[in-house]
Design a protein around this motif. Structure first.
Motif, PDB file in Angstrom:
ATOM      1  N   TYR A  16      45.100  42.263  98.490  1.00 17.46           N
ATOM      2  CA  TYR A  16      46.365  42.712  97.909  1.00 17.46           C
ATOM      3  C   TYR A  16      47.562  41.820  98.249  1.00 17.46           C
ATOM      4  CZ  TYR A  16      43.665  46.972  97.149  1.00 17.46           C
ATOM      5  OH  TYR A  16      42.702  47.876  96.764  1.00 17.46           O
ATOM      6  N   GLY A  17      47.356  40.775  99.044  1.00 15.99           N
ATOM      7  CA  GLY A  17      48.439  39.831  99.319  1.00 15.99           C
ATOM      8  C   GLY A  17      49.613  40.445 100.046  1.00 15.99           C
ATOM      9  N   SER A  18      50.836  40.146  99.580  1.00 20.11           N
ATOM     10  CA  SER A  18      52.047  40.510 100.305  1.00 20.11           C
ATOM     11  C   SER A  18      52.292  42.009 100.351  1.00 20.11           C
ATOM     12  CB  SER A  18      53.263  39.819  99.681  1.00 20.11           C
ATOM     13  OG  SER A  18      53.424  40.222  98.339  1.00 20.11           O
ATOM     14  N   TYR A  19      51.583  42.796  99.537  1.00 18.85           N
ATOM     15  CA  TYR A  19      51.747  44.248  99.621  1.00 18.85           C
ATOM     16  C   TYR A  19      51.435  44.742 101.023  1.00 18.85           C
ATOM     17  CZ  TYR A  19      50.227  49.085  99.677  1.00 18.85           C
ATOM     18  OH  TYR A  19      50.045  50.386 100.048  1.00 18.85           O
ATOM     19  N   CYS A  20      50.376  44.206 101.628  1.00 20.34           N
ATOM     20  CA  CYS A  20      49.959  44.667 102.952  1.00 20.34           C
ATOM     21  C   CYS A  20      51.004  44.306 104.009  1.00 20.34           C
ATOM     22  CB  CYS A  20      48.614  44.055 103.314  1.00 20.34           C
ATOM     23  SG  CYS A  20      47.347  44.446 102.083  1.00 20.34           S
ATOM     24  N   ILE A  21      51.612  43.124 103.871  1.00 17.05           N
ATOM     25  CA  ILE A  21      52.665  42.721 104.806  1.00 17.05           C
ATOM     26  C   ILE A  21      53.875  43.619 104.617  1.00 17.05           C
ATOM     27  CG2 ILE A  21      54.089  40.785 105.578  1.00 17.05           C
ATOM     28  CD1 ILE A  21      52.062  38.929 104.179  1.00 17.05           C
ATOM     29  N   TRP A  22      54.256  43.844 103.361  1.00 16.31           N
ATOM     30  CA  TRP A  22      55.410  44.703 103.070  1.00 16.31           C
ATOM     31  C   TRP A  22      55.173  46.112 103.597  1.00 16.31           C
ATOM     32  CZ3 TRP A  22      55.624  49.212 100.212  1.00 16.31           C
ATOM     33  CH2 TRP A  22      56.894  49.697  99.926  1.00 16.31           C
ATOM     34  N   ARG A  23      53.946  46.633 103.451  1.00 13.39           N
ATOM     35  CA  ARG A  23      53.625  47.984 103.906  1.00 13.39           C
ATOM     36  C   ARG A  23      53.809  48.117 105.410  1.00 13.39           C
ATOM     37  NH1 ARG A  23      47.485  49.955 103.784  1.00 13.39           N
ATOM     38  NH2 ARG A  23      47.472  48.322 105.371  1.00 13.39           N
ATOM     39  N   GLU A  24      53.360  47.093 106.162  1.00 15.82           N
ATOM     40  CA  GLU A  24      53.504  47.146 107.616  1.00 15.82           C
ATOM     41  C   GLU A  24      54.964  47.040 108.034  1.00 15.82           C
ATOM     42  OE1 GLU A  24      51.203  47.796 110.037  1.00 15.82           O
ATOM     43  OE2 GLU A  24      50.079  48.351 108.245  1.00 15.82           O
ATOM     44  N   LEU A 141      53.781  46.676  90.250  1.00 16.12           N
ATOM     45  CA  LEU A 141      54.608  47.085  89.117  1.00 16.12           C
ATOM     46  C   LEU A 141      56.085  46.912  89.449  1.00 16.12           C
ATOM     47  CD1 LEU A 141      54.459  48.368  86.270  1.00 16.12           C
ATOM     48  CD2 LEU A 141      54.702  50.596  87.370  1.00 16.12           C
ATOM     49  N   ALA A 142      56.449  47.270  90.683  1.00 18.51           N
ATOM     50  CA  ALA A 142      57.844  47.164  91.098  1.00 18.51           C
ATOM     51  C   ALA A 142      58.324  45.724  91.142  1.00 18.51           C
ATOM     52  CB  ALA A 142      58.033  47.828  92.470  1.00 18.51           C
ATOM     53  N   VAL A 143      57.455  44.806  91.570  1.00 17.93           N
ATOM     54  CA  VAL A 143      57.893  43.410  91.696  1.00 17.93           C
ATOM     55  C   VAL A 143      57.843  42.672  90.360  1.00 17.93           C
ATOM     56  CG1 VAL A 143      57.201  43.289  94.108  1.00 17.93           C
ATOM     57  CG2 VAL A 143      55.593  42.554  92.349  1.00 17.93           C
ATOM     58  N   GLN A 144      57.097  43.189  89.398  1.00 18.39           N
ATOM     59  CA  GLN A 144      56.964  42.501  88.117  1.00 18.39           C
ATOM     60  C   GLN A 144      57.871  43.088  87.033  1.00 18.39           C
ATOM     61  OE1 GLN A 144      52.815  42.363  87.043  1.00 18.39           O
ATOM     62  NE2 GLN A 144      52.208  41.507  89.008  1.00 18.39           N
ATOM     63  N   THR A 145      58.496  44.214  87.307  1.00 17.33           N
ATOM     64  CA  THR A 145      59.341  44.877  86.328  1.00 17.33           C
ATOM     65  C   THR A 145      60.808  44.601  86.618  1.00 17.33           C
ATOM     66  OG1 THR A 145      57.705  46.653  86.143  1.00 17.33           O
ATOM     67  CG2 THR A 145      59.891  47.084  85.240  1.00 17.33           C
ATOM     68  N   MET A 146      61.564  44.268  85.588  1.00 21.09           N
ATOM     69  CA  MET A 146      62.988  44.031  85.787  1.00 21.09           C
ATOM     70  C   MET A 146      63.674  45.337  86.196  1.00 21.09           C
ATOM     71  SD  MET A 146      65.909  42.600  83.134  1.00 21.09           S
ATOM     72  CE  MET A 146      65.319  40.913  83.176  1.00 21.09           C
ATOM     73  N   PRO A 147      64.463  45.313  87.273  1.00 17.20           N
ATOM     74  CA  PRO A 147      65.173  46.526  87.692  1.00 17.20           C
ATOM     75  C   PRO A 147      66.072  47.057  86.587  1.00 17.20           C
ATOM     76  CG  PRO A 147      65.270  44.852  89.402  1.00 17.20           C
ATOM     77  CD  PRO A 147      64.678  44.195  88.199  1.00 17.20           C
ATOM     78  N   LYS A 148      66.257  48.358  86.572  1.00 19.73           N
ATOM     79  CA  LYS A 148      67.072  49.012  85.549  1.00 19.73           C
ATOM     80  C   LYS A 148      68.490  48.447  85.521  1.00 19.73           C
ATOM     81  CE  LYS A 148      68.650  53.627  84.121  1.00 19.73           C
ATOM     82  NZ  LYS A 148      68.615  55.073  84.460  1.00 19.73           N
ATOM     83  N   GLY A 440      56.947  34.050  95.946  1.00 22.72           N
ATOM     84  CA  GLY A 440      56.273  35.261  96.394  1.00 22.72           C
ATOM     85  C   GLY A 440      56.754  36.452  95.590  1.00 22.72           C
ATOM     86  N   ASN A 441      56.278  37.627  95.915  1.00 19.60           N
ATOM     87  CA  ASN A 441      56.604  38.824  95.144  1.00 19.60           C
ATOM     88  C   ASN A 441      57.947  39.437  95.488  1.00 19.60           C
ATOM     89  OD1 ASN A 441      54.325  38.926  93.546  1.00 19.60           O
ATOM     90  ND2 ASN A 441      53.147  40.148  94.991  1.00 19.60           N
ATOM     91  N   MET A 442      58.410  39.227  96.718  1.00 19.65           N
ATOM     92  CA  MET A 442      59.597  39.943  97.189  1.00 19.65           C
ATOM     93  C   MET A 442      60.862  39.139  96.919  1.00 19.65           C
ATOM     94  SD  MET A 442      57.980  41.691 100.618  1.00 19.65           S
ATOM     95  CE  MET A 442      56.677  40.504 100.962  1.00 19.65           C
ATOM     96  N   LYS A 443      61.257  39.097  95.653  1.00 17.00           N
ATOM     97  CA  LYS A 443      62.430  38.328  95.233  1.00 17.00           C
ATOM     98  C   LYS A 443      63.709  38.964  95.793  1.00 17.00           C
ATOM     99  CE  LYS A 443      59.844  35.649  92.659  1.00 17.00           C
ATOM    100  NZ  LYS A 443      59.463  34.308  93.174  1.00 17.00           N
ATOM    101  N   PRO A 444      64.737  38.172  96.031  1.00 20.70           N
ATOM    102  CA  PRO A 444      65.946  38.694  96.688  1.00 20.70           C
ATOM    103  C   PRO A 444      66.739  39.677  95.848  1.00 20.70           C
ATOM    104  CG  PRO A 444      66.270  36.418  95.983  1.00 20.70           C
ATOM    105  CD  PRO A 444      64.815  36.717  95.803  1.00 20.70           C
ATOM    106  N   LEU A 448      62.605  45.469  96.947  1.00 18.95           N
ATOM    107  CA  LEU A 448      61.489  45.105  97.817  1.00 18.95           C
ATOM    108  C   LEU A 448      61.705  43.774  98.531  1.00 18.95           C
ATOM    109  CD1 LEU A 448      58.515  46.051  95.460  1.00 18.95           C
ATOM    110  CD2 LEU A 448      59.289  47.315  97.450  1.00 18.95           C
ATOM    111  N   GLY A 449      62.804  43.078  98.228  1.00 16.63           N
ATOM    112  CA  GLY A 449      63.082  41.807  98.866  1.00 16.63           C
ATOM    113  C   GLY A 449      63.169  41.943 100.379  1.00 16.63           C
ATOM    114  N   ILE A 450      62.839  40.874 101.101  1.00 13.05           N
ATOM    115  CA  ILE A 450      62.863  40.907 102.568  1.00 13.05           C
ATOM    116  C   ILE A 450      64.317  40.937 103.035  1.00 13.05           C
ATOM    117  CG2 ILE A 450      62.196  39.680 104.663  1.00 13.05           C
ATOM    118  CD1 ILE A 450      59.855  38.482 103.098  1.00 13.05           C
ATOM    119  N   PRO A 451      64.742  42.032 103.683  1.00 13.99           N
ATOM    120  CA  PRO A 451      66.168  42.234 103.997  1.00 13.99           C
ATOM    121  C   PRO A 451      66.821  41.093 104.762  1.00 13.99           C
ATOM    122  CG  PRO A 451      64.933  44.252 104.380  1.00 13.99           C
ATOM    123  CD  PRO A 451      63.916  43.182 104.097  1.00 13.99           C
ATOM    124  N   LYS A 452      66.150  40.543 105.763  1.00 19.11           N
ATOM    125  CA  LYS A 452      66.799  39.530 106.600  1.00 19.11           C
ATOM    126  C   LYS A 452      67.008  38.197 105.880  1.00 19.11           C
ATOM    127  CE  LYS A 452      62.446  38.121 108.878  1.00 19.11           C
ATOM    128  NZ  LYS A 452      61.771  37.999 110.194  1.00 19.11           N
TER     129      LYS A 452
END
Length: 475
Positions: A16-24, A141-148, A440-444, A448-452
Motif C-alpha cells: 500500500y506504499g505511503s498509506y501505511c506510513i501516513w497511518r502510523e 481516493l483522497a490523494v487522487q481527488t481534487m479537494p472541494k 508522492g501521494n501527500m501533496k502539500p 493528507l500532506g505531511i504537516p511539517k
C-alpha cells in the motif's frame, strides 16, 4: 511478537506504499479500549458456549453465558466508542468475565472450543483485511481527488473570467524571445502552479528576464487565465496555454487531446535479495508524461526551457541552469541512485539497460530543445510507446529508453525529493536545497500532506486573495 508486527508493517508498505506510513504517523489515541475489551469477551464467550450448552449439568451456566452474550451484542450494536457505552457497562463486563472464568473451569472437548475459536478468528481476520483494504482505498481516493475547495476556486475564477475579460491581454513578444529564461509548468491546479511561479520569482536575481508558460487543460484554462491576470509576480511574464488547442496533427490525437501530468510510479522493493519485510523501501519516481513530448512543437522559437513540476517549491535563484554545458545531452535531471535500474526489472527489459544505472526524476529538468529536435526525441518516444504499450508501466519504460545515455546529471543539491511521502527527511537538507519536490501521494495542498513540510509551500501562497477566502482554500 515485535518482529511479527514489524514484518506486517513492512508487507503493508510493499502493498500500500505511503498509506501505511501516513497511518502510523496519524495514529490517534485509542478511544474505544473498553469496546475492544467487550468484543474480546464476546469472542471468548461465543467460543465456549456451544460446548457448555451440550452439558446437561451446566444448564444454569449455559443460560448465563447466553444472556451475557445477548446483552453485549445489544450494547455493541449501539456503541462504537467508549463514550457511547451505557453507565452500567462495567457491571455487565464483570458478569461476563465471571461467566467466562466458570466456563474455563468446566471440562469440555477442547477440539470443539479450538474449532470455534478458529472460525471466529478467521472471520475476524477477514474483517480486518477488508477494513485495511477499504482504508487504503479511501486514502488513495483522497490523494487522487481534487479537494472541494480547489474545485470551487476553479469554478469561481472561470465564472468571473466570462463576466469581464476585457482586461485579457497578451505580451506575445516575450513568449517567444529565446534570449529570455523560459519555464514550463504542466498543471491543472491553480494554486499549485501559482506557488511554483511565486517561489521562483521571489528568489530570482532578475525576474524581468523570466517567462512562465503554464500548460493546462480546457476545463481549467479560463480559471488559470484569470488567476494570472489578477496576480502579478514581480516583473515576470506568465502565459497560459490550453494544450487541447495545440496538439500536432501527426501525433495520436486521442492520447494528446487532454493534459497529462508527470507520471509518478510507486516502486517498493527489498533493500537486498535476502532482506526481511522490515527492510522494504518505497520510492516515488516521477517521469515525463505524454504532454512533455509536445515541447519542441509548442515552442518552435525557443532553444532551451526549464520544466518545473507543479509540486515543487523553489528556494534559490535558478539562473545558473541557463549557463549549463550539458555536453550534447538532451535533458538535465537529478538522478536517483538509491533506485538502480536493476531494481526495476519488473518494469523494464533488463537486456536494454545497464543494471547499475541510476534512475532519473522529473521535477526540475533543463531541456535543450535544439538537441531534442536534432535527435527526434518525440518521434522516438511515440515509436517506443507503440512497441511496449502492452507492458505494465509502458510510459515509464518508454521514457527511460528514449533518454538512455541522453541525461545530464544535475548536482544533487539542486533538488531534494520525497516531501510527499517521506517523514524522515533532514530539516537542514530541506533548508539547503534549491528546489523541494513533493513527489508522492501527500501533496502539500491536501489535508493528507505531511504537516511539517507544508510551511515551506504555504508561505508562497497568496492567502489574501478574495477567491481563496470565498472557497475556504486553506491547505
Amino acid at each position: 511478537m515485535k518482529a511479527g508486527v514489524d514484518e506486517s508493517e513492512g508487507l503493508c508498505e510493499l502493498n500500500y506504499g505511503s498509506y501505511c506510513i501516513w497511518r502510523e504517523e496519524n495514529r490517534e489515541e485509542m478511544k474505544d479500549s473498553t469496546v475492544k475489551k467487550l468484543k474480546d469477551q464476546l469472542f471468548v464467550a461465543r467460543a465456549y458456549f456451544p460446548s457448555i450448552a451440550k452439558i446437561p449439568a451446566q444448564n444454569k451456566l449455559s443460560r448465563e453465558l447466553k444472556q451475557n452474550i445477548q446483552e453485549l451484542e445489544r450494547v455493541l450494536s449501539e456503541s462504537t466508542t467508549d463514550a457511547d457505552l451505557p453507565p452500567q457497562i462495567g457491571k455487565k463486563s464483570r458478569r461476563m468475565e465471571a461467566a467466562i472464568a466458570r466456563a474455563k473451569s468446566v471440562s469440555v472437548d477442547c477440539n470443539n472450543v479450538d474449532k470455534k475459536l478458529r472460525q471466529i478468528f478467521d472471520l475476524t481476520e477477514d474483517e480486518a483485511n477488508f477494513h485495511m483494504k477499504q482504508s487504503a482505498f479511501l486514502y488513495q481516493l483522497a490523494v487522487q481527488t481534487m479537494p472541494k475547495s480547489l474545485h470551487c476556486l476553479s469554478m469561481r475564477l472561470t465564472v468571473e473570467y466570462f463576466k469581464d475579460h476585457s482586461f485579457d491581454k497578451e505580451l506575445s513578444e516575450n513568449y517567444s524571445d529565446p534570449t529570455l529564461q523560459h519555464y514550463v509548468i504542466f498543471s491543472n491546479n491553480v494554486i499549485a502552479s501559482s506557488v511554483v511561479i511565486n517561489s521562483t520569482v521571489m528568489h530570482a536575481r532578475d525576474s524581468m528576464s523570466q517567462v512562465f508558460h503554464v500548460l493546462t487543460d480546457g476545463q481549467n484554462y479560463y480559471a488559470m487565465k484569470l488567476w494570472f491576470l489578477r496576480n502579478t509576480f514581480k516583473d515576470a511574464v506568465v502565459q497560459v496555454l490550453n494544450i487541447e488547442d495545440h496538439s500536432p496533427d501527426y501525433y495520436d490525437k486521442a492520447t494528446l487531446s487532454h493534459l497529462t501530468l508527470p507520471v509518478e510510479f510507486r516502486v517498493s522493493f527489498h533493500s537486498s535479495d535476502n532482506a526481511p519485510a522490515t527492510h522494504n523501501r518505497t520510492q516515488y519516481i516521477s517521469i515525463f508524461s505524454h504532454s512533455h513530448y509536445l515541447l519542441p512543437k509548442l515552442f518552435k522559437n525557443l532553444e532551451k526551457v526549464v520544466v518545473l513540476d507543479d509540486d515543487v517549491v523553489v528556494q534559490q535563484d535558478l539562473s545558473a541552469l541557463w549557463s549549463l554545458d550539458m555536453g550534447g545531452k538532451v535533458t538535465g535531471a537529478v538522478q536517483i541512485c538509491s533506485v538502480r535500474l536493476g531494481q526495476l526489472r519488473s518494469y523494464l527489459d533488463e537486456s536494454s539497460f545497464h543494471k547499475n544505472s541510476c534512475s532519473w526524476m522529473s521535477g526540475l529538468n533543463v531541456i535543450d530543445l535544439i538537441r531534442w529536435r536534432e535527435l527526434g526525441i518525440s518521434e522516438t518516444y511515440w515509436k517506443l510507446m507503440k512497441e511496449v504499450s502492452m507492458k505494465e508501466g509502458s510510459a515509464f519504460l518508454a521514457s527511460l529508453l528514449t533518454f538512455q545515455d541522453l541525461i545530464y546529471a544535475l548536482d544533487g543539491v539542486w533538488v531534494l525529493s520525497g516531501l510527499g511521502h517521506d517523514y524522515g527527511l533532514n530539516i537542514q537538507g530541506i533548508k539547503k536545497a534549491a528546489v523541494l519536490h513533493y513527489n508522492g501521494n501527500m501533496k502539500p495542498w491536501l489535508d493528507l500532506g505531511i504537516p511539517k513540510y507544508k510551511a515551506y509551500w504555504k508561505k508562497f501562497l497568496n492567502h489574501e486573495d478574495q477567491f481563496l477566502s470565498e472557497c475556504n482554500v486553506n491547505p
